[in-house]
Design a protein around this motif. Structure first.
Motif, mmCIF file in Angstrom:
data_model
loop_
_atom_site.group_PDB
_atom_site.id
_atom_site.type_symbol
_atom_site.label_atom_id
_atom_site.label_comp_id
_atom_site.label_asym_id
_atom_site.label_seq_id
_atom_site.Cartn_x
_atom_site.Cartn_y
_atom_site.Cartn_z
ATOM 1 N N PRO A 37 -5.819 10.940 -8.125
ATOM 2 C CA PRO A 37 -4.821 9.966 -8.949
ATOM 3 C C PRO A 37 -4.513 9.045 -7.998
ATOM 4 C CG PRO A 37 -3.743 12.064 -8.410
ATOM 5 C CD PRO A 37 -5.389 12.060 -7.975
ATOM 6 N N LEU A 38 -5.151 7.745 -7.904
ATOM 7 C CA LEU A 38 -4.846 6.783 -7.084
ATOM 8 C C LEU A 38 -4.326 5.281 -7.489
ATOM 9 C CD1 LEU A 38 -8.208 6.822 -5.003
ATOM 10 C CD2 LEU A 38 -6.062 7.927 -4.194
ATOM 11 N N VAL A 39 -3.493 4.747 -6.810
ATOM 12 C CA VAL A 39 -3.111 3.420 -7.142
ATOM 13 C C VAL A 39 -3.584 2.383 -5.884
ATOM 14 C CG1 VAL A 39 -1.373 1.793 -8.165
ATOM 15 C CG2 VAL A 39 -1.018 4.360 -8.182
ATOM 16 N N ILE A 40 -4.322 1.315 -6.275
ATOM 17 C CA ILE A 40 -4.880 0.607 -5.165
ATOM 18 C C ILE A 40 -4.572 -0.802 -5.353
ATOM 19 C CG2 ILE A 40 -7.065 -0.215 -3.845
ATOM 20 C CD1 ILE A 40 -8.535 2.315 -5.267
ATOM 21 N N GLU A 41 -4.246 -1.543 -4.028
ATOM 22 C CA GLU A 41 -4.063 -2.894 -4.078
ATOM 23 C C GLU A 41 -5.013 -3.348 -2.899
ATOM 24 O OE1 GLU A 41 -0.521 -4.931 -5.027
ATOM 25 O OE2 GLU A 41 -0.366 -6.036 -3.199
ATOM 26 N N SER A 42 -5.933 -4.172 -3.329
ATOM 27 C CA SER A 42 -6.798 -4.648 -2.434
ATOM 28 C C SER A 42 -6.565 -6.208 -2.215
ATOM 29 C CB SER A 42 -8.190 -4.435 -3.182
ATOM 30 O OG SER A 42 -9.345 -4.777 -1.930
ATOM 31 N N LEU A 43 -6.094 -6.303 -1.089
ATOM 32 C CA LEU A 43 -5.865 -7.647 -0.304
ATOM 33 C C LEU A 43 -7.081 -8.575 -0.103
ATOM 34 C CD1 LEU A 43 -2.976 -6.358 1.633
ATOM 35 C CD2 LEU A 43 -2.673 -7.438 -0.631
ATOM 36 N N ASP A 44 -7.065 -10.053 -0.061
ATOM 37 C CA ASP A 44 -7.978 -10.646 0.164
ATOM 38 C C ASP A 44 -8.120 -10.798 1.819
ATOM 39 O OD1 ASP A 44 -9.733 -12.761 0.748
ATOM 40 O OD2 ASP A 44 -8.619 -14.359 -0.073
ATOM 41 N N PHE A 45 -9.204 -10.356 2.461
ATOM 42 C CA PHE A 45 -9.056 -10.243 3.872
ATOM 43 C C PHE A 45 -9.280 -11.593 4.781
ATOM 44 C CE2 PHE A 45 -11.318 -8.483 7.875
ATOM 45 C CZ PHE A 45 -10.080 -8.352 8.487
ATOM 46 N N GLU A 46 -9.777 -12.753 4.138
ATOM 47 C CA GLU A 46 -10.322 -14.058 4.653
ATOM 48 C C GLU A 46 -8.977 -14.484 5.313
ATOM 49 O OE1 GLU A 46 -12.156 -17.237 6.548
ATOM 50 O OE2 GLU A 46 -12.819 -15.180 5.592
ATOM 51 N N PRO A 47 -7.691 -14.704 4.528
ATOM 52 C CA PRO A 47 -6.548 -15.155 5.231
ATOM 53 C C PRO A 47 -5.850 -14.247 5.928
ATOM 54 C CG PRO A 47 -6.251 -14.637 2.479
ATOM 55 C CD PRO A 47 -7.737 -14.604 3.041
ATOM 56 N N SER A 67 3.236 -5.360 -0.646
ATOM 57 C CA SER A 67 2.296 -4.432 -1.302
ATOM 58 C C SER A 67 2.727 -3.138 -1.545
ATOM 59 C CB SER A 67 1.107 -4.551 -0.578
ATOM 60 O OG SER A 67 0.015 -3.442 -1.093
ATOM 61 N N ALA A 68 3.256 -2.540 -0.366
ATOM 62 C CA ALA A 68 3.956 -1.288 -0.562
ATOM 63 C C ALA A 68 5.060 -0.955 -1.599
ATOM 64 C CB ALA A 68 4.613 -0.742 0.891
ATOM 65 N N ARG A 69 5.911 -2.074 -1.783
ATOM 66 C CA ARG A 69 6.781 -1.891 -2.970
ATOM 67 C C ARG A 69 6.070 -2.087 -4.207
ATOM 68 N NH1 ARG A 69 9.229 -6.262 0.449
ATOM 69 N NH2 ARG A 69 10.556 -5.511 1.717
ATOM 70 N N ARG A 70 5.125 -2.626 -4.184
ATOM 71 C CA ARG A 70 4.551 -2.792 -5.667
ATOM 72 C C ARG A 70 3.753 -1.382 -5.897
ATOM 73 N NH1 ARG A 70 3.333 -8.187 -3.620
ATOM 74 N NH2 ARG A 70 1.491 -7.644 -3.016
ATOM 75 N N LEU A 71 3.128 -1.118 -5.031
ATOM 76 C CA LEU A 71 2.500 0.428 -5.171
ATOM 77 C C LEU A 71 3.620 1.461 -5.424
ATOM 78 C CD1 LEU A 71 -0.274 0.233 -2.627
ATOM 79 C CD2 LEU A 71 -0.604 0.404 -4.811
ATOM 80 N N ALA A 72 4.583 1.647 -4.745
ATOM 81 C CA ALA A 72 5.435 2.541 -5.088
ATOM 82 C C ALA A 72 6.314 2.169 -6.409
ATOM 83 C CB ALA A 72 6.853 2.341 -4.093
ATOM 84 N N GLY A 75 4.134 3.837 -9.245
ATOM 85 C CA GLY A 75 4.117 5.339 -9.262
ATOM 86 C C GLY A 75 3.420 5.921 -7.968
ATOM 87 N N ALA A 76 3.248 5.284 -6.838
ATOM 88 C CA ALA A 76 2.585 6.065 -5.984
ATOM 89 C C ALA A 76 3.630 6.763 -5.212
ATOM 90 C CB ALA A 76 2.169 4.966 -4.897
ATOM 91 N N GLU A 77 3.399 8.112 -4.945
ATOM 92 C CA GLU A 77 4.297 8.988 -3.986
ATOM 93 C C GLU A 77 4.197 8.974 -2.841
ATOM 94 O OE1 GLU A 77 4.731 12.790 -6.733
ATOM 95 O OE2 GLU A 77 2.786 11.927 -7.556
ATOM 96 N N GLY A 78 3.096 8.330 -2.075
ATOM 97 C CA GLY A 78 2.807 8.236 -0.713
ATOM 98 C C GLY A 78 1.868 7.115 -0.600
ATOM 99 N N LEU A 79 1.651 6.680 0.698
ATOM 100 C CA LEU A 79 0.715 5.527 1.024
ATOM 101 C C LEU A 79 -0.171 5.889 2.008
ATOM 102 C CD1 LEU A 79 3.325 2.541 0.742
ATOM 103 C CD2 LEU A 79 1.603 3.167 -1.176
ATOM 104 N N VAL A 80 -1.333 5.165 2.077
ATOM 105 C CA VAL A 80 -2.232 5.038 3.116
ATOM 106 C C VAL A 80 -2.630 3.476 3.407
ATOM 107 C CG1 VAL A 80 -4.762 5.642 3.556
ATOM 108 C CG2 VAL A 80 -3.334 7.386 3.169
ATOM 109 N N LEU A 81 -2.389 3.292 4.533
ATOM 110 C CA LEU A 81 -2.995 1.928 4.818
ATOM 111 C C LEU A 81 -4.647 1.895 5.449
ATOM 112 C CD1 LEU A 81 -2.532 -1.198 5.579
ATOM 113 C CD2 LEU A 81 -1.153 -0.382 7.657
ATOM 114 N N CYS A 82 -5.285 1.188 4.585
ATOM 115 C CA CYS A 82 -6.994 1.483 4.885
ATOM 116 C C CYS A 82 -7.312 0.485 5.988
ATOM 117 C CB CYS A 82 -7.718 1.593 3.593
ATOM 118 S SG CYS A 82 -7.141 2.388 2.179
#
Length: 231
Positions: A37-47, A67-72, A75-82
């Motif tokens: 069960p994942l919630v993902i926010e994929s950002l645009d890396f160029e900028p 981004s962290a606030r939006r994921l929380a 419903g995200a209960e924890g976060l990983v910064l990829c």
């Protein structure tokens, strides 16, 4: 299972590696048709890459916090910064949300200590190698990280930004990295830390003269254990 938020896109290549490793782990542990069960926010890396080069870290910190606030909020209960490099801004995440954020340095240090490794060479972007945010984190766990000389550092950084984040893994770059690691072994290093999420594309952790600690695999494994409630 607990729902985990992934902040990705830095690059999309590494985020895909995280996604696959976490989901394969869930399938292997639970069987059947289970997936994470994942919630993902994929950002645009160029900028983001441009802002990194321009030293606009405060701007990037606010972007990660948002981004962290939006994921929380989703419903995200924890976060990983990829991204290893963006762990420079780890405190922006922990200040923004009241849910756990798994630090790549902590899980890497735990794996190294389990193998009685106290000193290793660090490969990553120029930011990760030259600045202290990852090295200091591991040092707090009793592990010293050495960095390459300026010429090798520049070549590793070039491989990451000109090739790997584009999804390219050139044979020449694989040979270059293997030569670097062989030279490190001759110089008496105990291990190598792949402190960039894409470097596993050109370094095989299982076929080198030194133990290789791939932070992406270790971080994804920690995310799996957290999802399954084994933290």
């Amino acid at each position: 299972m607990r729902k985990l938020g992934l902040i990705g896109g830095m690059s999309w290549v590494s985020t895909a590696i995280y996604y696959e490793k976490i989901n394969r782990g869930v399938r292997d542990r639970l069987g059947g048709r289970h997936s994470a069960p994942l919630v993902i926010e994929s950002l645009d890396f160029e900028p983001i890459a441009n802002a990194q080069s321009n030293g606009e870290w405060d701007v990037l910190g606010e972007q990660l916090a948002d981004s962290a606030r939006r994921l929380a909020g989703a419903g995200a209960e924890g976060l990983v910064l990829c991204s290893n490099t963006m762990h420079k801004l780890y405190d922006h995440l922990t200040d923004a949300v009241d849910i756990p954020v798994l630090h790549v340095g902590d899980v890497t240090a735990a794996a190294m200590r389990a193998e009685n490794i106290s000193r290793a060479a660090l490969f990553g972007t120029r930011f990760t190698m030259s600045e202290g945010f990852l090295r200091d984190r591991l040092k707090s766990h009793g592990i010293e990280l050495a960095i390459p000389d300026p010429e090798r550092m520049a070549e590793i950084d070039r491989i990451i930004f000109d090739e790997l984040v584009m999804g390219e893994a050139r044979v020449e770059s694989k040979r270059t990295m293997k030569t670097f690691i062989t030279n490190l072994e001759k110089a008496g290093n105990e291990a190598v830390v792949l402190g960039c999420t894409e470097l596993v594309m050109v370094v095989n952790p299982n076929s080198n003269v030194l133990p290789i600690f791939d932070t992406t695999t270790l971080h994804a494994q920690a995310a799996l254990e957290w999802i399954l409630g084994a933290d």
